[in-house]
Design an enzyme around this catalytic site. Structure first.
Site, PDB file in Angstrom:
ATOM      1  CB  ALA A   1     -24.647 -65.897  42.241  1.00 30.60           C
TER       2      ALA A   1
ATOM      3  CG  ASN B   1     -29.255 -69.625  37.169  1.00 31.02           C
ATOM      4  OD1 ASN B   1     -29.753 -69.712  36.050  1.00 31.02           O
ATOM      5  ND2 ASN B   1     -28.556 -68.557  37.553  1.00 31.02           N
ATOM      6  CG  ASP B   2     -26.026 -68.998  41.044  1.00 29.04           C
ATOM      7  OD1 ASP B   2     -26.325 -68.258  40.089  1.00 29.04           O
ATOM      8  OD2 ASP B   2     -26.444 -68.823  42.208  1.00 29.04           O
ATOM      9  CB  VAL B   3     -23.971 -75.367  40.059  1.00 32.28           C
ATOM     10  CG1 VAL B   3     -23.992 -75.041  41.539  1.00 32.28           C
ATOM     11  CG2 VAL B   3     -25.313 -75.929  39.604  1.00 32.28           C
TER      12      VAL B   3
END
Length: 459
Positions: free
Chosen positions: A426, A385-387
């Site tokens: 995050a 998700n965050d990457v």
């Protein structure tokens, strides 16, 4: 006087440590490098028993035996998703051991007017920094293991208390270097433990693995200093290797997050942690079943797979590899996009996919794969998700703003495999989920991957 043949064994072990570290730089040679380093450690440990006559040989053997059993059982039972916690614990034990040795050495130097200030100073440094590493590693373990909140823990006066602990440690270390007293070691250890806890408490979210790497560097430096105190060249070499590599890894990880090391450590004190609110969105999204996604994948010419922590949690890497093989049999070009901080530690995804026998040639690092997203027909995001979150580029106020990401939003079609609409580590919403060209496939990664694999086979 150390026998010559023992010195030769130490030299052999030191060379093996260097070669082992070199081997760990590539997935292809990492296993061999790890075995080489472990073998060298066994040789070095055995050589100690022949260096000089040892007192208390029975307790030493009991301690070595207990440590061997605990280490072997822990390493074999740990899940891949819990590897960062294991690294934190092993790192903390190393720092704690170095601190204990330094405290004992300082006690031995107490009252010795002829004690070299450099040796006493090195021992004081080891006692303080080793204790910081131990305490900080225990806190990082607790955060990642869920024994305490992963959010930054900040309270009024924390910076002042942390600064006071550091200042007191420096003054105590200087006094110990000039004239070590019997309480110098204990005082430095206590101050180091306090500073270690206060150092890590304000760190949260995706910053925790970076701090683990930093504490690993601390442990290496303390082992090197302890080697100087004990006059052991092998400890000096091994500690320097760990300290240097840990420092470099910390800088690279922080750079991978688009942050500085100082911001990683103290960003929460001014609201800069990488952990956001963590609330799930109720905005409408486009979703589909495994059969629909199978059609998208089966008739694509180029598919890029983005693995993430959710893949590791579900242990879906074997089903994912089989899906990739089936697609390639149908003439589809398949690659795996690897972000430097995917998962919770560097190399996490590489090891996970290597375990599933994914060819190394298909694992493509971020800088190389980013230009290829524009030429891909479908990007399959599995548990990441965050990457891939565009907020890192478009939202200055976002906790991950500035972090280099995989340019998934350049692809023609995007399939997100997610358990729910909850945000990533995050804790912030991913606008890519609401993009018109994005399709969500909900469910447990392993179960859904197996259904998707069956659907592709049935085409």
């Amino acid at each position: 006087m150390i026998p010559v043949w023992v010195q030769v064994l130490y030299l052999f072990a030191a060379v093996c440590f260097i070669l082992a570290l070199k081997g760990l730089s590539s997935p292809k040679t990492a296993r061999r490098g790890n075995l080489l380093g472990a073998g060298a450690a066994v040789v070095a440990t055995a050589a100690v028993f022949f260096e000089r006559p040892l007192d208390n040989i029975v307790p030493i053997l009991v301690a070595v035996g207990a440590g061997t059993v605990l280490g072997a059982v822990g390493a074999r039972r740990v899940q891949m998703t819990q590897m960062p916690q294991l690294v934190a614990l092993f790192n903390g034990v190393g720092g704690g051991a170095a601190a204990i040795v330094a405290v004992l050495e300082l006690n031995g130097l107490a009252g010795d007017a002829g004690a070299p200030p450099v040796v006493a100073g090195a021992a004081a440094f080891t006692a303080a920094v080793g204790s910081v590493s131990f305490a900080g590693s225990v806190v990082t373990f607790a955060k990642l293991q869920g024994l305490m909140t992963t959010r930054p823990v900040v309270f009024p006066g924390l910076p002042l208390l942390f600064g006071a602990a550091l200042l007191a440690a420096v003054i105590t270390a200087l006094l110990a270097a000039v004239g070590p007293g019997r309480m110098s070691g204990a005082a430095l250890a206590a101050l180091g433990l306090l500073a270690g806890v206060l150092l890590v408490l304000p760190v949260g979210g995706a910053d925790v693995p970076i701090v683990i790497s930093l504490l690993n560097a601390f442990t290496g430096i303390t082992v090197a200093a302890g080697g100087y105190v004990l006059g052991n060249v092998l400890l000096l070499i091994a500690g320097t290797l760990v300290g240097a590599s840990g420092t470099l890894l910390t800088v690279l990880m922080a750079r991978g997050m688009g942050r500085s090391v100082l911001n990683t450590l103290f960003g929460a004190l001014k609201g800069g942690s990488t952990l956001g609110a963590g609330t799930a969105s109720d905005r409408p999204v486009r979703s589909a079943g495994p059969e629909d996604v199978a059609i998208m994948l089966g008739y694509a010419s180029r598919v890029i797979i983005v693995p993430g922590y959710g893949l590791a949690v579900a242990q879906a890497q074997h089903a994912l590899r089989e899906l990739g093989d089936v697609l390639m049999e149908r003439g589809v070009e398949v690659d795996y996009a690897i972000h430097p901080v995917a998962g919770r530690m560097p190399g996490h995804m590489n090891v996970l996919l290597a375990e599933a026998q994914v060819p190394y040639e298909q694992l493509v690092e971020m800088d190389e794969i980013n230009p290829e997203f524009k030429r891909s027909d479908v990007v399959l995001v599995v548990g990441a998700n965050d990457v891939v979150n565009p907020a890192a580029k478009t939202t200055p106020g976002a906790p991950i703003y500035g972090m280099p990401i995989l340019q998934v939003d350049d692809a023609k079609q995007i399939v997100f495999m997610k358990r729910s609409m909850r945000p990533g580590f995050a804790g912030i919403e991913n606008e890519l989920l609401f993009d018109p060209k994005t399709t969500l496939l909900f469910g447990d990664a392993k179960e859904t991957m197996e259904k998707l694999l069956s659907a592709v086979k049935a085409l």
